[in-house]
Write an enzyme that holds these catalytic residues in place. Structure first.
Site, PDB file in Angstrom:
ATOM      1  N   ASP A  81       0.698  -1.194   0.037  1.00 34.08           N
ATOM      2  CA  ASP A  81      -0.014  -0.109  -0.003  1.00 34.08           C
ATOM      3  C   ASP A  81       0.742   1.398   0.088  1.00 34.08           C
ATOM      4  O   ASP A  81       2.156   1.257   0.291  1.00 34.08           O
ATOM      5  CB  ASP A  81      -0.919  -0.033   1.401  1.00 34.08           C
ATOM      6  CG  ASP A  81      -1.540   0.935   1.549  1.00 34.08           C
ATOM      7  OD1 ASP A  81      -2.496   1.450   0.744  1.00 34.08           O
ATOM      8  OD2 ASP A  81      -1.519   1.654   2.613  1.00 34.08           O
TER       9      ASP A  81
ATOM     10  N   ASP B  95      -0.658   5.143   0.802  1.00 32.35           N
ATOM     11  CA  ASP B  95      -0.725   6.037   2.188  1.00 32.35           C
ATOM     12  C   ASP B  95      -0.534   5.109   3.287  1.00 32.35           C
ATOM     13  O   ASP B  95      -1.525   4.348   3.738  1.00 32.35           O
ATOM     14  CB  ASP B  95      -2.267   6.574   1.935  1.00 32.35           C
ATOM     15  CG  ASP B  95      -2.362   7.314   0.730  1.00 32.35           C
ATOM     16  OD1 ASP B  95      -1.510   8.224   0.444  1.00 32.35           O
ATOM     17  OD2 ASP B  95      -3.275   7.142  -0.198  1.00 32.35           O
TER      18      ASP B  95
HETATM   19  P1  TMP Z   1      -5.209   3.144   0.789  1.00 34.24           P
HETATM   20  O1  TMP Z   1      -4.080   3.712   1.857  1.00 34.24           O
HETATM   21  O2  TMP Z   1      -6.031   1.974   1.337  1.00 34.24           O
HETATM   22  O3  TMP Z   1      -4.546   3.060  -0.521  1.00 34.24           O
HETATM   23  O4  TMP Z   1      -6.361   4.226   0.644  1.00 34.24           O
HETATM   24  C1  TMP Z   1      -6.433   5.503   0.528  1.00 34.24           C
HETATM   25  C2  TMP Z   1      -6.544   6.412   1.790  1.00 34.24           C
HETATM   26  O5  TMP Z   1      -6.875   7.679   0.932  1.00 34.24           O
HETATM   27  C3  TMP Z   1      -7.770   5.910   2.455  1.00 34.24           C
HETATM   28  O6  TMP Z   1      -7.498   5.993   3.798  1.00 34.24           O
HETATM   29  C4  TMP Z   1      -8.701   7.126   2.353  1.00 34.24           C
HETATM   30  C5  TMP Z   1      -7.972   8.321   2.239  1.00 34.24           C
HETATM   31  N1  TMP Z   1      -8.619   9.340   1.172  1.00 34.24           N
HETATM   32  C6  TMP Z   1      -8.521  10.656   1.568  1.00 34.24           C
HETATM   33  O7  TMP Z   1      -7.639  10.924   2.343  1.00 34.24           O
HETATM   34  N2  TMP Z   1      -9.155  11.625   0.770  1.00 34.24           N
HETATM   35  C7  TMP Z   1     -10.214  11.476  -0.258  1.00 34.24           C
HETATM   36  O8  TMP Z   1     -10.619  12.345  -0.799  1.00 34.24           O
HETATM   37  C8  TMP Z   1     -10.376   9.842  -0.531  1.00 34.24           C
HETATM   38  C9  TMP Z   1     -11.321   9.692  -1.885  1.00 34.24           C
HETATM   39  C10 TMP Z   1      -9.650   9.140   0.297  1.00 34.24           C
END
Ligand code: TMP
Length: 303
Positions: free
Chosen positions: A49, A51
């Protein structure tokens, strides 16, 4: 030079000494590590992953850092506060739902679809240019975890594929890697939401299918089958994630080898139920760890 039989006990001993590491089933972890060491770099793939996994969750003061989508919150707030506030309102509304311990994943999914859908519409309607977004990334509060640059480069040096599987925005990860590493390493493959640009390089759409936190599994992996076929000899997977949505990121891998799941826990230590859940689904849980040390040690051991 250590013998192959010596490295796993040494690593397991190191795990025990680190306060931030929880390893609920050390026997199973040691067994997976032995298979990985036996297979070596040639048999390994890392699926991570982005983020709050490759990137840091908080700075030294404990302030939350940015996700890839969050790049828009901060920068747009400066340029167009009304629009910026819309991104922030979305995050304040939906982030607690994403990590809510009471709702099931099925109950969360419609909310995630709404969050991603609305956020992507705001980006497309504003027609942000590629240059503007690259600037946003330059000024963003996305920060690599300590050792992330070396980790990514060491995977490249050892020819171990790195799949960055992100429900964030893939272009933003690409710009971030280009800015931090000078170029995107050859071994890196992205499965993510991509902003599509028109001939004037203005955002005009997002790639399909949409990837949100809870569809990082077979439903979005179908169009990646040729990539996974290319790496089909890589039967051992190191999976790095930070949420419950990350634990099936290895479904595209064609094999029956082990997946070692390393999970970053960024939540509260008082939330014992959530922590226990992480211990059940991840082989190794890292508590508030701002580094890539564990993953690096595992890769060093395999090489
Ligand atoms: P991931 O870490 O599983 O790839 O998910 C992406 C993260 O992005 C999730 O924790 C939610 C976040 N997010 C935001 O911070 N702002 C947004 O506008 C969106 C759609 C997601």
């Amino acid at each position: 030079q250590l013998k192959k039989t010596e490295v796993v006990p040494l690593l397991m001993e190191w795990f025990v000494q680190q306060q931030q590491i929880i390893c609920a089933n050390p026997t199973e972890v040691a067994a997976k590590l032995r298979k990985m060491v036996a297979g070596g770099a040639r048999k390994t793939v890392v699926i991570s992953d982005f983020d709050y996994t490759l990137s840091r969750f908080a700075n030294e003061k404990g302030e939350r850092l940015s996700t890839t989508h969050g790049v828009f919150d901060d920068n747009v707030m400066r340029l167009n506060p009304a629009l910026g506030q819309q991104f922030v309102d979305l995050k304040n509304k939906y982030y607690p739902i994403e990590f809510c311990p009471i709702l099931t994943q099925e109950e969360k999914i419609p909310h995630m679809e709404k969050w991603w859908g609305t956020s992507h519409s705001l980006i497309v309607n504003e027609k942000f240019s590629k240059n503007t977004i690259e600037d946003f990334v330059r000024q963003s509060r996305i920060v690599f975890k300590d050792g992330a640059e070396d980790f990514i480069q060491s995977l490249d040096a050892h020819n171990i594929p790195l799949v960055i599987f992100s429900a964030g925005i893939g272009n933003i990860i690409e710009y971030f890697l280009e800015q931090k590493l000078g170029a995107i390493p050859r071994n890196t493959h992205f499965i993510s939401n991509m902003i599509l640009f028109d001939e004037e390089e203005k955002a005009c759409a997002f790639s399909e299918p949409l990837i949100h936190t809870f569809c990082k599994n077979s439903s979005v992996i179908q169009k990646e089958t040729s990539f996974f076929h290319e790496i089909n000899g890589r039967v051992n997977v190191i999976l790095l994630g930070d949420s419950m949505g990350d634990i099936h990121m290895d479904v595209g891998v064609e094999r029956d080898g082990p997946t070692l799941k390393v999970g970053y826990y960024n939540g509260s230590l008082d939330d014992t139920a959530a922590l226990k859940h992480y211990e059940e689904v991840y082989d190794i849980v890292l508590i508030h760890d701002p580094t890539l040390d564990v993953a690096q040690k595992i890769v060093d051991m395999i090489n």
